[in-house]
Design an enzyme around this catalytic site. Structure first.
Site, PDB file in Angstrom:
ATOM      1  N   SER A 137       0.834  -1.195   0.000  1.00 38.93           N
ATOM      2  CA  SER A 137       0.000   0.000   0.000  1.00 38.93           C
ATOM      3  C   SER A 137       0.869   1.246   0.000  1.00 38.93           C
ATOM      4  CB  SER A 137      -0.865  -0.031   1.263  1.00 38.93           C
ATOM      5  OG  SER A 137      -1.445   1.228   1.496  1.00 38.93           O
TER       6      SER A 137
ATOM      7  N   TYR B 100      -1.547  -0.941  10.929  1.00 41.51           N
ATOM      8  CA  TYR B 100      -1.832  -1.527   9.610  1.00 41.51           C
ATOM      9  C   TYR B 100      -0.646  -1.290   8.669  1.00 41.51           C
ATOM     10  CZ  TYR B 100      -3.512  -1.601   4.789  1.00 41.51           C
ATOM     11  OH  TYR B 100      -3.619  -1.823   3.431  1.00 41.51           O
TER      12      TYR B 100
ATOM     13  N   LYS C 135       2.227  -3.900   6.721  1.00 40.03           N
ATOM     14  CA  LYS C 135       2.602  -3.914   5.286  1.00 40.03           C
ATOM     15  C   LYS C 135       4.115  -3.768   5.141  1.00 40.03           C
ATOM     16  CE  LYS C 135      -1.394  -4.483   3.399  1.00 40.03           C
ATOM     17  NZ  LYS C 135      -1.694  -5.781   2.804  1.00 40.03           N
TER      18      LYS C 135
HETATM   19  P1  NAD Z   1     -11.002  -6.929   1.412  1.00 33.90           P
HETATM   20  O1  NAD Z   1     -11.154  -6.892   2.889  1.00 33.90           O
HETATM   21  O2  NAD Z   1     -12.184  -6.672   0.572  1.00 33.90           O
HETATM   22  O3  NAD Z   1     -10.376  -8.321   0.976  1.00 33.90           O
HETATM   23  C1  NAD Z   1      -9.486  -9.048   1.785  1.00 33.90           C
HETATM   24  C2  NAD Z   1      -9.956 -10.494   1.784  1.00 33.90           C
HETATM   25  O4  NAD Z   1      -9.067 -11.280   2.583  1.00 33.90           O
HETATM   26  C3  NAD Z   1     -11.355 -10.661   2.398  1.00 33.90           C
HETATM   27  O5  NAD Z   1     -12.132 -11.452   1.520  1.00 33.90           O
HETATM   28  C4  NAD Z   1     -11.098 -11.392   3.717  1.00 33.90           C
HETATM   29  O6  NAD Z   1     -12.171 -12.219   4.077  1.00 33.90           O
HETATM   30  C5  NAD Z   1      -9.824 -12.156   3.401  1.00 33.90           C
HETATM   31  N1  NAD Z   1      -9.002 -12.477   4.572  1.00 33.90           N
HETATM   32  C6  NAD Z   1      -8.542 -11.623   5.524  1.00 33.90           C
HETATM   33  N2  NAD Z   1      -7.794 -12.295   6.416  1.00 33.90           N
HETATM   34  C7  NAD Z   1      -7.760 -13.589   6.006  1.00 33.90           C
HETATM   35  C8  NAD Z   1      -7.148 -14.760   6.508  1.00 33.90           C
HETATM   36  N3  NAD Z   1      -6.437 -14.749   7.643  1.00 33.90           N
HETATM   37  N4  NAD Z   1      -7.296 -15.918   5.830  1.00 33.90           N
HETATM   38  C9  NAD Z   1      -8.038 -15.951   4.687  1.00 33.90           C
HETATM   39  N5  NAD Z   1      -8.645 -14.874   4.163  1.00 33.90           N
HETATM   40  C10 NAD Z   1      -8.506 -13.708   4.826  1.00 33.90           C
HETATM   41  O7  NAD Z   1      -9.816  -5.908   1.049  1.00 33.90           O
HETATM   42  P2  NAD Z   1      -9.336  -5.364  -0.363  1.00 33.90           P
HETATM   43  O8  NAD Z   1      -9.720  -3.939  -0.453  1.00 33.90           O
HETATM   44  O9  NAD Z   1      -9.745  -6.296  -1.434  1.00 33.90           O
HETATM   45  O10 NAD Z   1      -7.768  -5.395  -0.143  1.00 33.90           O
HETATM   46  C11 NAD Z   1      -6.982  -6.496  -0.558  1.00 33.90           C
HETATM   47  C12 NAD Z   1      -5.553  -6.260  -0.115  1.00 33.90           C
HETATM   48  O11 NAD Z   1      -5.085  -5.038  -0.656  1.00 33.90           O
HETATM   49  C13 NAD Z   1      -5.358  -6.140   1.398  1.00 33.90           C
HETATM   50  O12 NAD Z   1      -4.167  -6.809   1.756  1.00 33.90           O
HETATM   51  C14 NAD Z   1      -5.238  -4.660   1.622  1.00 33.90           C
HETATM   52  O13 NAD Z   1      -4.454  -4.361   2.757  1.00 33.90           O
HETATM   53  C15 NAD Z   1      -4.538  -4.215   0.357  1.00 33.90           C
HETATM   54  N6  NAD Z   1      -4.799  -2.812   0.031  1.00 33.90           N
HETATM   55  C16 NAD Z   1      -6.090  -2.396  -0.142  1.00 33.90           C
HETATM   56  C17 NAD Z   1      -6.351  -1.066  -0.409  1.00 33.90           C
HETATM   57  C18 NAD Z   1      -7.758  -0.553  -0.559  1.00 33.90           C
HETATM   58  O14 NAD Z   1      -7.961   0.654  -0.483  1.00 33.90           O
HETATM   59  N7  NAD Z   1      -8.758  -1.392  -0.795  1.00 33.90           N
HETATM   60  C19 NAD Z   1      -5.288  -0.158  -0.521  1.00 33.90           C
HETATM   61  C20 NAD Z   1      -3.988  -0.620  -0.364  1.00 33.90           C
HETATM   62  C21 NAD Z   1      -3.757  -1.964  -0.090  1.00 33.90           C
HETATM   63  C1  UD1 Z   2      -6.641   5.122   2.971  1.00 28.18           C
HETATM   64  C2  UD1 Z   2      -6.055   4.342   4.112  1.00 28.18           C
HETATM   65  C3  UD1 Z   2      -4.574   4.134   3.910  1.00 28.18           C
HETATM   66  C4  UD1 Z   2      -4.294   3.515   2.538  1.00 28.18           C
HETATM   67  C5  UD1 Z   2      -4.860   4.444   1.483  1.00 28.18           C
HETATM   68  C6  UD1 Z   2      -4.615   3.890   0.085  1.00 28.18           C
HETATM   69  C7  UD1 Z   2      -7.453   4.918   6.007  1.00 28.18           C
HETATM   70  C8  UD1 Z   2      -7.605   5.750   7.236  1.00 28.18           C
HETATM   71  N1  UD1 Z   2      -6.323   5.076   5.329  1.00 28.18           N
HETATM   72  O1  UD1 Z   2      -6.230   6.448   3.156  1.00 28.18           O
HETATM   73  O2  UD1 Z   2      -4.074   3.275   4.891  1.00 28.18           O
HETATM   74  O3  UD1 Z   2      -2.923   3.390   2.332  1.00 28.18           O
HETATM   75  O4  UD1 Z   2      -6.277   4.569   1.709  1.00 28.18           O
HETATM   76  O5  UD1 Z   2      -5.425   2.830  -0.158  1.00 28.18           O
HETATM   77  O6  UD1 Z   2      -8.316   4.121   5.684  1.00 28.18           O
HETATM   78  N2  UD1 Z   2     -12.265  11.745   3.308  1.00 28.18           N
HETATM   79  C9  UD1 Z   2     -13.274  12.618   3.637  1.00 28.18           C
HETATM   80  N3  UD1 Z   2     -14.420  12.114   4.179  1.00 28.18           N
HETATM   81  C10 UD1 Z   2     -14.597  10.774   4.406  1.00 28.18           C
HETATM   82  C11 UD1 Z   2     -13.553   9.886   4.058  1.00 28.18           C
HETATM   83  C12 UD1 Z   2     -12.391  10.406   3.533  1.00 28.18           C
HETATM   84  O7  UD1 Z   2     -13.145  13.825   3.453  1.00 28.18           O
HETATM   85  O8  UD1 Z   2     -15.661  10.378   4.915  1.00 28.18           O
HETATM   86  C13 UD1 Z   2     -11.046  12.296   2.689  1.00 28.18           C
HETATM   87  C14 UD1 Z   2      -9.771  12.009   3.438  1.00 28.18           C
HETATM   88  O9  UD1 Z   2      -9.521  13.013   4.392  1.00 28.18           O
HETATM   89  C15 UD1 Z   2      -8.749  11.983   2.305  1.00 28.18           C
HETATM   90  C16 UD1 Z   2      -9.541  11.424   1.107  1.00 28.18           C
HETATM   91  O10 UD1 Z   2     -10.898  11.651   1.439  1.00 28.18           O
HETATM   92  O11 UD1 Z   2      -8.341  13.282   1.986  1.00 28.18           O
HETATM   93  C17 UD1 Z   2      -9.331   9.950   0.871  1.00 28.18           C
HETATM   94  O12 UD1 Z   2      -9.581   9.251   2.076  1.00 28.18           O
HETATM   95  P1  UD1 Z   2      -9.566   7.644   2.141  1.00 28.18           P
HETATM   96  O13 UD1 Z   2     -10.486   7.114   1.110  1.00 28.18           O
HETATM   97  O14 UD1 Z   2      -9.818   7.249   3.549  1.00 28.18           O
HETATM   98  O15 UD1 Z   2      -8.085   7.261   1.668  1.00 28.18           O
HETATM   99  P2  UD1 Z   2      -6.668   7.652   2.313  1.00 28.18           P
HETATM  100  O16 UD1 Z   2      -6.776   8.782   3.246  1.00 28.18           O
HETATM  101  O17 UD1 Z   2      -5.744   7.850   1.187  1.00 28.18           O
END
Ligand code: NAD
Ligand code: UD1
Length: 376
Positions: free
Chosen positions: A157, A181, A185
């Site tokens: 991330s 968190y 990572k």
């Molecule tokens: P998500 O929660 O929708 O998907 C994660 C999946 O992993 C879920 O289906 C959950 O049930 C499963 N899971 C969690 N722990 C587990 C375990 N111990 N064993 C088996 N399954 C397990 O999240 P996502 O948004 O799809 O994110 C996927 C990955 O990407 C995560 O590692 C997250 O940290 C990373 N990531 C997500 C974002 C984002 O904004 N969505 C941003 C940066 C990184």
């Molecule tokens: C989130 C994650 C971060 C991850 C990143 C990229 C959190 C707290 N942080 O941060 O760990 O690395 O995504 O995936 O979840 N905002 C509002 N109102 C809201 C929600 C958000 O104004 O109700 C604003 C925030 O202040 C920010 C922007 O929207 O400026 C995006 O917020 P968000 O979607 O939470 O993403 P990140 O802050 O980038």
């Protein structure tokens, strides 16, 4: 290639080359999650054989049922063989279960999405986060090593950059975590760097996501957060849908063009295409190479609100409130390395992200649950 196929007629006559992942056997951990479900579908469409492993702690098997249906439809439409999707319910931390899954469904590579991802929750429950994300990854690596499946793509991330010193953020920027968190990572990245250095048989790619948004254009797959969303895009769609009264904009006094926070939103379909490129082209060579997956463009909160208002045809009422603790003013990527080395770049803009996210919300007001389940 472009010189050879210079006319439309010649292009139409030249057969599409087989996808480099055709026939590859790939484990997808977290396959039922938001990004994992889209990745399973893209892999199946590329002709890979997919094994999903998920404990459904933050998802439902319904997502995979829909992935299967979409993949069947798409393969049939192209005259391709039916998709091969095996679904395993299991936990990353359960070594015997992982061994059994890999014996029953041999793979040669893994895309590791499974993890817990809520920043606030990680501050309240650090043990749970370290156990799930770090111990879980260690256990997975052990099982993959024993099975000889040493090609891995890891979901990292942009959080590993902490409060960036310079924009856009390149992969060489200093790494630091600002919450548990993020620390999980960073710890897993360190572990994977050590592993790649120690054992040249491993080919490991670290993908640092910026802000994934959007949904599959069918409206059948999307982000389904439990409870009030922490992140901006799902919050906006719920306001547009009337499930929440108004958006709180966290901070209107940042040193950004309109005073609101700036982020690098990336369509989930672009994001999963980056995983396919990494699986096919990740090089290894003693290094766990990191790549930013972002669009490389900063978009403010108010710009994203405007895109969703346009896509939904509805007003998104908002009020500007104080800054959220721990937020940075602006965060966007330099994604040049991914283009240079993986041949990948994001192609979809915020309007497409908003349109697809809105279609998902409108067609699935309660996410993957039925209205009745949502009430109970
Ligand atoms: P998500 O929660 O929708 O998907 C994660 C999946 O992993 C879920 O289906 C959950 O049930 C499963 N899971 C969690 N722990 C587990 C375990 N111990 N064993 C088996 N399954 C397990 O999240 P996502 O948004 O799809 O994110 C996927 C990955 O990407 C995560 O590692 C997250 O940290 C990373 N990531 C997500 C974002 C984002 O904004 N969505 C941003 C940066 C990184
Ligand atoms: C989130 C994650 C971060 C991850 C990143 C990229 C959190 C707290 N942080 O941060 O760990 O690395 O995504 O995936 O979840 N905002 C509002 N109102 C809201 C929600 C958000 O104004 O109700 C604003 C925030 O202040 C920010 C922007 O929207 O400026 C995006 O917020 P968000 O979607 O939470 O993403 P990140 O802050 O980038």
């Amino acid at each position: 290639m472009s010189e050879v196929c210079s006319t439309r007629k010649e292009r139409a006559l030249s057969p599409t080359p087989p996808h480099p992942l055709l026939g590859a056997r790939v484990l997808v951990t977290g396959g039922a999650g938001y990004i994992g479900s889209h990745a399973c579908l893209a892999l199946l469409e590329a002709g890979a054989r997919v094994v999903s492993l998920d404990n459904y702690s933050n998802s439902t098997p319904e997502a995979l049922r829909r992935v299967r249906a979409l993949a069947e439809e798409s393969c049939a439409a192209r005259g391709a063989p039916p998709p091969s999707l095996d679904v395993v319910e299991g936990d990353l931390c359960d070594l015997p279960a992982l061994r059994a899954a890999l014996r029953a469904h041999p793979v040669s590579a893994a895309v590791h999405f499974a993890g817990l991802k809520a920043v606030g929750e990680s501050c309240a429950q650090p043990l749970r986060y370290y156990h799930n994300n770090v111990t879980g990854t260690l256990t997975l690596l052990r099982a993959l090593d024993e099975a000889g499946a040493r090609r891995l793509v890891f979901s990292s991330s942009a959080t590993v950059y902490g409060d960036p010193e310079r924009l856009p953020i390149a992969e060489e920027a200093p790494l630091r975590a600002t919450n548990p968190y993020g620390q999980t990572k960073l710890t897993v990245e360190d572990l994977l760097r050590d592993l790649a250095r120690a054992d040249a048989r491993w080919v490991i790619t670290l993908l640092r996501y910026f802000n994934p948004v959007g949904a599959h254009p069918s409206g059948l797959l999307g982000e389904d957060p439990a409870g009030p969303p922490n992140n901006l895009a799902p919050y906006i769609t719920q306001v547009a849908a009337g499930r929440r009264a108004r958006l709180q904009v966290f901070g209107g006094d940042y040193p950004t063009p309109d005073g609101t926070g700036v982020r690098d939103y990336i369509h989930v379909l672009d994001l999963v295409e980056g995983h396919l490129a990494a699986l096919a082209r990740g090089a290894g060579g003693g290094e766990a190479r990191a790549y930013n997956l972002g669009a490389g463009r900063g978009v403010s909160v108010l710009e994203l609100v405007a895109a969703f208002e346009h896509a939904s045809g509805r007003a998104v009422p908002y009020e500007v409130v104080g800054r959220r603790a721990g937020d940075v003013a602006a965060c966007y990527s330099d994604a040049a390395r991914a283009l240079r080395e993986l041949g990948w770049r994001a192609t979809r803009g915020v309007d497409e992200m908003a349109r697809d996210a809105w279609r998902w919300q409108a067609q699935n007001p309660h996410g993957y649950r039925s209205a009745q389940e949502a009430l109970s």
